[in-house]
Scaffold this active site. Structure first.
Site, PDB file in Angstrom:
ATOM      1  N   CYS A 126       0.353  -1.259   0.144  1.00 47.39           N
ATOM      2  CA  CYS A 126      -0.347   0.333  -0.048  1.00 47.39           C
ATOM      3  C   CYS A 126       0.746   1.062  -0.170  1.00 47.39           C
ATOM      4  O   CYS A 126       1.231   1.625  -0.689  1.00 47.39           O
ATOM      5  CB  CYS A 126      -0.977   0.242   1.014  1.00 47.39           C
ATOM      6  SG  CYS A 126      -2.498   1.054   0.635  1.00 47.39           S
ATOM      7  N   HIS A 139      -3.374  -5.254   1.656  1.00 49.93           N
ATOM      8  CA  HIS A 139      -2.006  -5.002   2.745  1.00 49.93           C
ATOM      9  C   HIS A 139      -2.447  -6.910   4.110  1.00 49.93           C
ATOM     10  O   HIS A 139      -3.325  -7.182   4.509  1.00 49.93           O
ATOM     11  CB  HIS A 139      -3.087  -4.576   3.893  1.00 49.93           C
ATOM     12  CG  HIS A 139      -2.440  -2.946   4.147  1.00 49.93           C
ATOM     13  ND1 HIS A 139      -2.040  -2.636   4.777  1.00 49.93           N
ATOM     14  CD2 HIS A 139      -3.604  -2.292   2.920  1.00 49.93           C
ATOM     15  CE1 HIS A 139      -2.620  -1.061   4.571  1.00 49.93           C
ATOM     16  NE2 HIS A 139      -3.042  -1.343   3.592  1.00 49.93           N
ATOM     17  N   GLU A 151      -0.390  -8.320   5.640  1.00 52.08           N
ATOM     18  CA  GLU A 151      -0.241  -8.339   7.443  1.00 52.08           C
ATOM     19  C   GLU A 151      -1.482  -8.416   7.825  1.00 52.08           C
ATOM     20  O   GLU A 151      -1.401  -9.002   9.712  1.00 52.08           O
ATOM     21  CB  GLU A 151       1.046  -7.745   6.966  1.00 52.08           C
ATOM     22  CG  GLU A 151       0.156  -6.403   7.172  1.00 52.08           C
ATOM     23  CD  GLU A 151       0.136  -5.628   6.064  1.00 52.08           C
ATOM     24  OE1 GLU A 151       0.196  -6.015   5.264  1.00 52.08           O
ATOM     25  OE2 GLU A 151      -0.119  -3.717   6.516  1.00 52.08           O
TER      26      GLU A 151
END
Ligand code: GLN
Length: 190
Positions: free
Chosen positions: A80, A172, A174
């Site tokens: 991002c 994302h 994560e």
């Protein structure tokens, strides 16, 4: 396989990347200042606010040394805001950047109405199982150079790419428990 993966920890979702790396049993450390970079063989640049991270990189004297490391072959992964910082061209912005990814990025490309969303994304390099991709005020790449491989796209626009030692996603990973993108990044040779 990298010996120690750094996560740029100036601003944004760096803790989540640390957690994802811990889940994979990989040695990782937060990178906050120039000296921290000497201890890492690869670097993740998290999501957050690309203008803020860029300014903090300049304030810490890290922007040029980091660019040199990446140009010399250090694996780097930007998610991002991290993707934005890696790009050579940022539409309508003069903000600081690393400029190592031969691509043009449009920030906040999904508009205000669609601030964030999650979707199943085909990313063949990770296998047949689609990846759950979380997009938060996300960018898209509106054009990429011939040396850039598109790994995933939405509406014909690239949202995951690789250029040699540089990996970038608009979303994302994560924030999910799917570790495949981190595992894929760890296969990049140092
Ligand atoms: N919109 C942010 C930027 O332009 C990126 C958002 C994110 O990293 N989730 O920097």
């Amino acid at each position: 396989m990298a010996r120690c993966v750094g996560v740029l920890a100036l601003q944004g979702a760096f803790r989540e990347h640390m957690t994802a790396l811990a889940r994979l049993g990989v040695a990782a450390r937060e990178v906050r200042k120039l000296q921290d970079m000497d201890a890492v063989d690869a670097l993740i640049i998290p999501g957050g606010e690309s203008t803020t991270i860029g300014k903090l990189l300049i304030d810490g004297g890290m922007l040029d040394p980091l660019r040199k490391r990446i140009t010399a072959g250090m694996p780097v992964y930007g998610s991002c805001a991290g993707l934005i910082l890696l790009c050579r061209n940022i539409e309508d912005s003069e903000q600081p950047r690393l400029g190592v990814l031969d691509a043009t990025v449009r920030r906040n490309a999904f508009g205000r109405q669609v601030d964030s969303f999650e979707t199943e994304l085909s990313m063949p390099v990770l296998g047949v199982e689609p990846v759950s991709a979380v997009f938060i005020r996300a960018p898209v790449l509106t054009s990429v150079g011939d040396n850039v491989t598109v790994l995933a796209q939405i509406n014909g626009q690239a949202v995951a790419v690789r250029q040699d030692n540089v990996l970038a996603t608009s979303f994302h990973p994560e924030l999910t428990t799917d570790s495949r993108i981190h595992s894929y990044f760890l296969t990049f040779t140092v």
